[in-house]
Write an enzyme that holds these catalytic residues in place. Structure first.
Site, PDB file in Angstrom:
ATOM      1  N   GLY A 193       0.838  -1.196   0.000  1.00 10.47           N
ATOM      2  CA  GLY A 193       0.000   0.000   0.000  1.00 10.47           C
ATOM      3  C   GLY A 193       0.868   1.240   0.000  1.00 10.47           C
ATOM      4  O   GLY A 193       0.759   2.095   0.878  1.00 10.47           O
ATOM      5  N   GLU A 231       0.747  -1.231  -4.868  1.00 10.66           N
ATOM      6  CA  GLU A 231      -0.387  -0.305  -4.772  1.00 10.66           C
ATOM      7  C   GLU A 231      -1.529  -0.849  -5.618  1.00 10.66           C
ATOM      8  O   GLU A 231      -1.322  -1.288  -6.749  1.00 10.66           O
ATOM      9  CB  GLU A 231       0.027   1.086  -5.258  1.00 10.66           C
ATOM     10  CG  GLU A 231      -1.085   2.104  -5.296  1.00 10.66           C
ATOM     11  CD  GLU A 231      -1.783   2.276  -3.956  1.00 10.66           C
ATOM     12  OE1 GLU A 231      -3.028   2.212  -3.946  1.00 10.66           O
ATOM     13  OE2 GLU A 231      -1.092   2.462  -2.935  1.00 10.66           O
ATOM     14  N   ASN A 288      -2.924  -6.560  -5.612  1.00  8.10           N
ATOM     15  CA  ASN A 288      -3.675  -6.677  -4.371  1.00  8.10           C
ATOM     16  C   ASN A 288      -2.921  -7.632  -3.463  1.00  8.10           C
ATOM     17  O   ASN A 288      -3.020  -8.855  -3.610  1.00  8.10           O
ATOM     18  CB  ASN A 288      -5.090  -7.186  -4.657  1.00  8.10           C
ATOM     19  CG  ASN A 288      -5.967  -7.200  -3.415  1.00  8.10           C
ATOM     20  OD1 ASN A 288      -5.480  -7.072  -2.293  1.00  8.10           O
ATOM     21  ND2 ASN A 288      -7.266  -7.356  -3.610  1.00  8.10           N
ATOM     22  N   ALA A 289      -2.149  -7.086  -2.543  1.00 11.04           N
ATOM     23  CA  ALA A 289      -1.283  -7.917  -1.696  1.00 11.04           C
ATOM     24  C   ALA A 289      -2.079  -8.814  -0.762  1.00 11.04           C
ATOM     25  O   ALA A 289      -1.563  -9.841  -0.297  1.00 11.04           O
ATOM     26  CB  ALA A 289      -0.348  -7.024  -0.881  1.00 11.04           C
ATOM     27  N   ASP A 335      -5.652   1.626   5.597  1.00 16.72           N
ATOM     28  CA  ASP A 335      -7.049   1.958   5.845  1.00 16.72           C
ATOM     29  C   ASP A 335      -7.501   1.280   7.133  1.00 16.72           C
ATOM     30  O   ASP A 335      -7.387   0.060   7.272  1.00 16.72           O
ATOM     31  CB  ASP A 335      -7.897   1.483   4.664  1.00 16.72           C
ATOM     32  CG  ASP A 335      -9.325   2.006   4.714  1.00 16.72           C
ATOM     33  OD1 ASP A 335      -9.799   2.349   5.808  1.00 16.72           O
ATOM     34  OD2 ASP A 335      -9.963   2.063   3.645  1.00 16.72           O
TER      35      ASP A 335
END
Length: 295
Positions: free
Chosen positions: A84, A108, A144-145, A167
């Site tokens: 992220g 990201e 998308n980790a 987040d």
């Protein structure tokens, strides 16, 4: 339970236009401007509405496109992972801290933000007086980790993994979207070498307590207690990210914790999984957090 930093007073750059780097890269027309890369602050990592390609195995990715100076073998040299990475503040800072040959990769999920970081790195390489050597070992990739990390990173490959200002997903029903969880920590343990470090930084105290609770309960991690804010990597996490600079401008607090990946001989072969599961369920039902203060 963790470490809280006091607001730092000073003339922190807000990072909105990366003024210092923009001045350094003034001779390059490649340097991006954030106003052309506006994007939502967060997205749902569990949604399939925005699909994208990802490699079946780490060796299937065209690594030479990310690290031209290192060629196709670059994938195995990635040692620092910023999950992220946002607009790339920490990635750029890590480029100056990482030893030569240890590559930095930012992940990201938002396409516009990922493209900004890519152009930012290219501009820094072009303007680097050393011929691009400093920033040749940093790159960004859209992934998308929470879903595809093992498709990109091999077993015991990483020295450090960073989660900076993720987040918080405040609603209890959305806690499963948090990037640090019992299930995901197993994947991070897979990617980290024994002795590798996990950094978790946030400006939300309830999320910090969540990070600490999840990492403390996981059999593969142990808390590092001998690091201070003077550590260059901790300092970079707190002060070099765009979100960290915004928190400093607003006079907010930052909470951080560092955990070490245990060596195989130090891992409890029979952890009390049922007790941990009960604690997790209870915490999720209650919404997590509370008024508990960090030590």
């Amino acid at each position: 339970l963790g470490t809280k930093t006091r607001p730092r007073v000073g003339n922190d750059d807000d990072g909105r236009e990366n003024d210092d780097e923009a001045a350094a890269a003034a001779e390059s027309d490649l340097y991006p401007r954030k106003k052309y890369f506006r994007s939502r602050a967060h997205c749902n990592p569990l949604s399939n509405n925005d699909g994208f390609e990802y490699p079946a195995r780490p060796q299937d990715l065209e690594w030479a496109a990310l690290y031209p100076a290192y060629g196709a073998a670059a994938g195995a040299q990635v040692r620092y992972l910023d999950v992220g990475c946002g607009f790339g503040g920490l990635c750029v800072a890590l480029a100056t801290l990482a030893p030569r040959g240890a590559l930095v990769l930012g992940l990201e999920i938002r396409p516009k933000v990922c493209e900004f970081v890519r152009q930012r790195v290219e501009a820094l390489r072009a303007s680097d007086a050393s011929g691009g050597d400093i920033y040749a070992g940093v790159s960004c990739y859209r992934l998308n980790a929470m879903v595809h990390l093992p498709n990109l990173i091999g077993k015991a490959q990483l020295d450090k993994i960073f989660f900076c200002f993720p987040d918080p997903h405040f609603k209890a029903k959305n806690h499963r979207r948090r990037v640090v969880s019992a299930a995901l920590l197993a994947e991070y343990a897979y990617a980290l070498r024994p002795g590798g470090l996990l950094y978790a930084v946030t400006d939300v105290e309830a999320l910090h307590l969540w990070h600490v609770a999840k990492c403390d309960a996981h059999a593969c991690f142990e808390k590092v207690v001998d690091l201070t804010e003077a550590d260059p990597f901790v300092r970079a996490c707190l002060h070099e990210t765009e979100e960290g600079k915004k928190v400093a401008r607003n006079g907010g607090s930052k909470y951080w914790a560092v955990y070490r990946r245990k060596r195989p001989d130090d891992i409890d072969a029979e952890p009390d999984l049922f007790a941990a599961g009960g604690a997790v369920a209870e915490e999720e039902d209650s919404g997590g957090g509370g008024d508990t203060r960090t030590a």
